[in-house]
Design an enzyme around this catalytic site. Structure first.
Site, mmCIF file in Angstrom:
data_model
loop_
_atom_site.group_PDB
_atom_site.id
_atom_site.type_symbol
_atom_site.label_atom_id
_atom_site.label_comp_id
_atom_site.label_asym_id
_atom_site.label_seq_id
_atom_site.Cartn_x
_atom_site.Cartn_y
_atom_site.Cartn_z
ATOM 1 N N ASP A 57 33.560 28.889 45.547
ATOM 2 C CA ASP A 57 33.980 30.254 45.189
ATOM 3 C C ASP A 57 32.723 31.106 44.983
ATOM 4 O O ASP A 57 31.649 30.569 44.706
ATOM 5 C CB ASP A 57 34.820 30.221 43.892
ATOM 6 C CG ASP A 57 35.651 31.499 43.710
ATOM 7 O OD1 ASP A 57 35.592 32.392 44.595
ATOM 8 O OD2 ASP A 57 36.360 31.606 42.689
ATOM 9 N N ARG A 103 37.379 44.950 37.772
ATOM 10 C CA ARG A 103 37.974 44.032 36.793
ATOM 11 C C ARG A 103 39.247 44.630 36.204
ATOM 12 O O ARG A 103 40.067 43.939 35.623
ATOM 13 C CB ARG A 103 37.020 43.726 35.627
ATOM 14 C CG ARG A 103 35.700 43.012 35.938
ATOM 15 C CD ARG A 103 35.864 41.799 36.782
ATOM 16 N NE ARG A 103 35.655 42.124 38.182
ATOM 17 C CZ ARG A 103 36.046 41.357 39.192
ATOM 18 N NH1 ARG A 103 36.688 40.235 38.966
ATOM 19 N NH2 ARG A 103 35.824 41.709 40.445
ATOM 20 N N LYS A 155 41.311 35.809 46.446
ATOM 21 C CA LYS A 155 40.464 34.743 46.993
ATOM 22 C C LYS A 155 40.557 33.490 46.130
ATOM 23 O O LYS A 155 40.801 32.395 46.626
ATOM 24 C CB LYS A 155 38.997 35.206 47.063
ATOM 25 C CG LYS A 155 38.764 36.365 48.008
ATOM 26 C CD LYS A 155 37.293 36.710 48.104
ATOM 27 C CE LYS A 155 36.701 37.186 46.785
ATOM 28 N NZ LYS A 155 37.300 38.439 46.282
ATOM 29 N N THR A 156 40.328 33.676 44.839
ATOM 30 C CA THR A 156 40.353 32.517 43.951
ATOM 31 C C THR A 156 41.759 31.920 43.884
ATOM 32 O O THR A 156 41.922 30.700 43.917
ATOM 33 C CB THR A 156 39.848 32.908 42.552
ATOM 34 O OG1 THR A 156 38.566 33.529 42.696
ATOM 35 C CG2 THR A 156 39.700 31.692 41.658
ATOM 36 N N GLN A 214 30.071 41.921 46.156
ATOM 37 C CA GLN A 214 29.956 41.474 44.770
ATOM 38 C C GLN A 214 28.753 40.572 44.537
ATOM 39 O O GLN A 214 28.699 39.846 43.548
ATOM 40 C CB GLN A 214 31.237 40.748 44.342
ATOM 41 C CG GLN A 214 32.435 41.675 44.268
ATOM 42 C CD GLN A 214 33.656 40.959 43.699
ATOM 43 O OE1 GLN A 214 33.682 40.572 42.540
ATOM 44 N NE2 GLN A 214 34.665 40.761 44.524
#
Ligand code: ATP
Ligand code: MG
Length: 744
Positions: free
Chosen positions: A222, A608, A36-37, A253
Site C-alpha cells: 500500500d 482526509r 485503494k486500501t 500523495q
C-alpha cells in the site's frame, strides 16, 4: 456462495476486477479516497476465503504502524481473527526476516535496533573523538547524509570518491565509517540497516531468498508512491519467483521525497514488471463534491504529475469554511468552539481531526480543548505536557511551591547531572526518613554536602539555595519570574546549551512554549484584575497533564501531523496554520521540488475530510515564544473561491505574483534563522541571572517598581532584605537576591 461473496458485491466493477486479479503484477493507481486500501483488503479476503490460499503465503506491507494496524483490522473483519498474517510495515517485515537469519549478514541474531537517539549519541562521540569544532556538523546533519548513502547503498569510500575528496567530505566519510564500525561492534542496526541488510540477505543468500520467495506467493504494497530505492529492491527480490505483486498508490500523495521516496517506482511499474495489469479507480467515495473540487484546485498546480481527476456522486455538501483569527490562541479557541457546536447527538468527538504541519502546534489546541472539556488524543509525538523537559520544569516548580515534595525533588536533583548517583540518592532519602525531614532539608545541610563528593556537595549547596530562596519568595514573584530563575540558576538551560544538538534545541523550543503557557495564564489573571499564584498555575497544568491519553476507539478528537494522517479519513477535518512559512513550510523554499511536495501534503490533508473541512490561519502567530505577523498560505489562495466561505477571505493582492505556480519565489523575508536557545537565554538571563538591585544601590525612601506588585517605596533595608510599601498590596519583605525591582 451467494452469502460469502456478498462482501465483494460492495466493490465497484474496477475494484472488483482488481480484487479478483490474483496472478501476475497489478498496479492500482488512483487518487485519494477511491478505495485503494479497501480493494486491497478485499483482495486478501477473497484469496483466503474463496481461493483457499493460506495466510502463510501472503505478505502485505505499508508505511506506518497505524496504517498496518488498520489494514489488519479490516482484513480480520472480513475473514476472522487470529490469522497471524504478515501485514506489517516495511521495517517490521525486514526485522522479522533478519531475526531469523541475521547471522548470514554478519550479525548475531539477537542484534539490537538503534533508535534516532542512539544514533545521535554514536555520532556525537565520533565528533568528540575528532575534536570537530564546526558548528554546522551536527549529528542530525551527518546522519541525514549517512542515511541517504545507505538508502542508495553507497559505502563511505564511494561517498568520498564521488564527492570530491575535500576535507569536509573526508571528515563525513570518516565519521560514516566509524559509525558503521561502532554499530557493528555493538551488534546493532539502525532503521536503514534493517532494510539494507534484509535486501543484502535476500540478494546474496540464495537459499534464504528462495525460502521467502516461495513463502510469499502473494505480495501487496500500500502507499507504493512513498517507497524508496531499497524498499523497492526488497519488494522486487521477494516477488521475482511468483511475480504476484500488487501495488497500490497515488502519485499525488507522495510526501516522503525528503526521506528518499522515489515517485518513479510507481510511475515506472509497468516497465519494471512486464505484463503488469493497470487498474485505475476514478470514483471517490470519501468526500463531498466541494471538498474533492477544492483538493483538485490545489493539486492541479503541481507541474510534475499525471493529470487525473476524481469524480463523486456524493452531494456537494457544505462549502469549505475559512477563518482568519487574530492570533493563534484565538485560532485554537475558534476551533474548540466549532467542535463544541458540532458535537451532539449526531456527531461525536472521534469524528473530528485537527491536522497540523508541525508537532509544536499541538499545545494551543491542547489548552483550548482542555478549557472547553473536549476530550482529545495526540497521535504520534508526545502530548505537550508529557515531554521530559516540561515535566522537569514542572517538578522544579512543584518543589518551590511545596518544599516537602520529595518525589518531585528526586526527579530533578540530578537533572541536569549533578554528580549524585542512584546510590547517593537512596542514602539521602534514607537519611531524610531517619531524620523525619524533607529531602530538601537534608540537601540543605552542610554536613550532608561533606558526605558527598566535592562536586556533588557543591552542586547540592547551590541547588538547595536556589530552591529555598525561591520557595521563600514565591509569593513575591510572578510565575514567569520563578520559571526564568529556575531555568537559569539551576543550570538547566546551560546544560541544554552545552549539548548543542538538534534535540536539545527542540527541548529549548518546548521550554519556550511552556513559557508562552505561563504568559497566557498571567495575562488571563491580569485581565481579570487578579494576581496569579504559582500554586494555582501548577494546579491548572497538573489537571491538564493528568487527563488520560485516550485509547484508540475512544470518543476523542484526534490531533496529529498531516504526514501521519495519510490513508486515514474523518467526517470533519480542521487544517490550522494555513500560512506561508508554516505551511508551506519555510524549509521547503530551498528546493524547487519542495513546494510541490508541500502541495501534495496539502492534498493529502484536504482529502482526509468526508463531510466538512475547515481551514484556518492567524494574523499573528507566536511560535516558540516569538511572535510574527503572517500571510495566508499559498495553498489557501489556490483554492477555488466559489468552494469556500468565511470571513476575511484573502484579498486578491499577491495573487498575480503566484500565477504560473510551480516554482514560486516567495517574496517575503523569513528573517534570521530562529535560534531558540539564544532567544530564551537573553530573555531569562537578563532577568534572573543576578540580583536586579543590590542593597548598596538602595536607600530607604527610594521609589521602586516591582514586576509583580507595581510601584512602591523602600521603607527599610536589613542585610539583603528590603521592606517595601506597595500602593497595591501594602508592605512586603523582599529578598534582594531575586526581587525583580527597578528604581524609578
Ligand atoms: P487514500 O488514498 O486516502 O489512502 P484509498 O484510495 O485507500 O484512500 P479507502 O480508504 O480504501 O481509499 O476508501 C475510502 C472510503 O471509501 C472508505 O470509507 C471506504 O469504505 C469507501 N469505499 C471504498 N470503496 C467503496 C465502494 N465501492 N462503495 C462504497 N464505499 C466505498
Ligand atoms: Mg489508502
Amino acid at each position: 456462495m451467494q452469502q460469502i461473496m456478498e462482501y465483494l458485491n460492495k466493490l465497484n466493477p474496477e475494484q472488483r476486477e482488481a480484487a479478483l486479479h490474483l496472478d501476475g503484477p497489478l498496479l492500482i493507481l488512483a487518487g485519494a479516497g477511491s478505495g485503494k486500501t479497501s480493494t486491497m483488503t478485499h483482495r486478501i479476503a477473497y484469496m483466503i476465503r474463496e481461493k483457499g490460499i493460506s495466510p502463510y503465503n501472503v505478505l502485505a506491507v505499508t508505511f506506518t504502524n497505524k496504517a498496518a494496524k488498520e489494514m489488519r483490522d479490516r482484513v480480520e473483519t472480513l475473514v476472522g481473527e487470529g490469522l497471524n498474517m504478515w501485514i506489517l510495515t516495511f521495517h517490521a517485515a525486514c526485522l522479522r526476516i533478519l531475526r531469523m537469519h541475521a547471522d548470514r549478514v554478519g550479525y548475531e541474531k539477537n542484534f539490537v535496533v538503534y533508535d534516532p537517539d542512539d544514533q545521535k549519541t554514536v555520532i556525537r562521540n565520533a565528533l568528540k573523538e575528532r575534536a570537530v569544532e564546526d558548528k554546522k556538523m551536527t549529528p542530525a546533519y551527518i546522519l541525514s547524509i549517512i542515511s541517504d548513502c545507505k538508502e542508495k547503498e553507497i559505502s563511505p569510500e564511494e561517498y568520498e570518491r564521488t564527492n570530491g575528496e575535500n576535507p569536509k567530505v573526508r571528515l563525513i566519510a570518516d565519521i560514516y565509517k566509524s559509525y558503521e564500525q561502532t554499530l557493528k561492534k555493538n551488534n546493532a542496526m539502525d532503521f536503514d540497516d534493517l532494510i539494507l541488510r534484509a535486501v543484502q540477505l535476500l540478494s546474496e543468500e540464495e537459499d534464504v531468498r528462495l525460502f521467502f520467495q516461495n513463502k510469499f506467493r502473494y505480495i501487496m504494497v500500500d502507499e507504493y508512491q512513498d517507497t524508496n530505492y531499497l524498499q523497492y529492491r526488497f519488494v522486487k527480490l521477494l516477488a521475482e519467483q511468483h511475480n504476484n505483486l500488487c501495488v497500490v498508490g497515488d502519485d499525488d500523495q507522495c510526501i516522503y521525497q525528503w526521506r528518499g521516496a522515489d515517485i518513479n517506482n510507481i510511475l515506472d511499474f509497468e516497465k519494471d514488471f512486464r505484463g503488469a495489469k493497470v487498474i485505475k479507480l476514478e470514483q471517490n467515495y470519501r468526500s463531498n463534491a466541494n471538498i474533492l473540487a477544492a483538493a483538485h484546485s490545489v493539486i492541479k498546480n503541481n507541474r510534475g504529475r499525471k493529470e487525473k481527476e476524481l469524480w463523486t456522486d456524493k452531494e456537494k455538501g457544505e462549502k469549505l469554511r475559512y477563518y482568519r483569527a487574530d492570533d493563534d490562541k484565538e485560532e485554537a479557541r475558534f476551533i474548540a468552539a466549532e467542535i463544541d457546536r458540532l458535537c451532539g447527538p449526531a456527531r461525536s468527538y472521534s469524528d473530528i481531526a485537527v491536522l497540523y504541519r508541525t508537532n509544536a502546534q499541538s499545545r494551543r489546541f491542547e489548552d483550548a480543548f482542555f478549557g472547553k472539556g473536549i476530550p482529545y488524543r495526540v497521535l504520534g509525538g508526545f502530548r505537550y505536557y508529557d515531554r521530559k523537559e516540561v515535566k522537569d520544569m514542572m517538578s522544579y516548580m512543584r518543589v518551590v511551591q511545596n518544599p516537602s515534595d520529595d518525589l518531585s525533588l528526586e526527579r530533578i536533583m540530578n537533572e541536569p547531572k549533578r554528580g549524585v548517583g542512584d546510590k547517593s540518592v537512596e542514602k539521602l532519602k534514607a537519611l531524610a526518613r531517619v531524620r523525619k525531614e524533607s529531602l530538601l532539608a537534608v540537601l540543605s545541610d552542610p554536613e550532608v554536602w561533606e558526605g558527598l563528593s566535592a562536586a556533588a556537595g557543591k552542586n547540592m549547596e547551590e541547588l538547595s539555595a536556589v530552591i529555598n530562596l525561591l520557595a521563600q519568595e514565591r509569593e513575591n514573584l510572578k510565575v514567569s519570574d520563578i520559571y526564568d530563575a529556575l531555568l537559569v540558576r539551576t543550570g538547566y538551560l546551560s546544560a541544554l546549551e552545552k549539548q548543542n544538538t538538534v534535540e536539545s534545541e527542540s527541548r529549548v523550543e518546548n521550554l519556550l512554549e511552556f513559557k508562552s503557557a505561563i504568559y497566557d495564564y498571567e495575562k488571563e489573571k491580569e485581565d481579570a484584575g487578579e494576581l496569579g499564584t504559582l500554586s494555582e498555575f501548577l494546579e491548572k497544568i497538573s489537571l491538564m497533564a493528568e487527563v488520560d491519553n485516550h485509547e484508540a476507539g475512544e470518543n476523542a478528537v484526534v490531533l496529529m501531523t498531516l504526514h501521519s494522517s495519510k490513508g486515514l479519513e474523518f467526517p470533519v477535518v480542521f487544517m490550522p496554520g494555513m500560512e506561508d512559512g508554516l505551511f508551506p513550510s519555510w524549509r521547503s523554499f530551498d528546493k524547487k521540488e519542495g513546494i510541490e511536495e508541500e502541495r501534495r501534503l496539502c492534498y493529502v490533508g484536504i482529502t482526509r475530510a468526508m463531510e466538512r473541512l475547515y481551514l484556518t490561519s492567524s494574523e499573528y502567530r507566536t511560535m516558540y515564544g516569538k511572535g510574527e505577523h503572517t500571510r495566508e498560505s499559498l495553498f489557501l489562495r489556490e483554492i477555488d473561491k466559489s468552494l469556500i466561505e468565511g470571513d476575511g477571505i484573502w484579498a486578491d493582492k499577491g495573487f498575480d505574483r503566484y500565477s504560473g505556480i510551480g516554482d514560486p519565489t516567495p517574496d517575503f523575508s523569513l528573517g534570521e534563522p530562529f535560534r531558540p536557545f539564544a532567544h530564551m537565554k537573553s530573555a531569562a538571563e537578563t532577568k534572573a541571572a543576578k540580583p536586579v538591585l543590590s542593597a548598596s544601590e538602595l536607600a530607604p525612601g527610594d521609589k521602586v517598581s516591582h514586576n509583580k506588585f507595581g510601584q512602591g517605596l523602600i521603607i527599610s533595608l536589613e542585610g539583603n532584605t528590603a521592606s517595601v510599601a506597595f500602593d497595591s498590596v501594602g508592605i512586603k519583605k523582599l529578598a534582594l537576591d531575586i526581587a525583580p525591582l527597578k528604581k524609578v
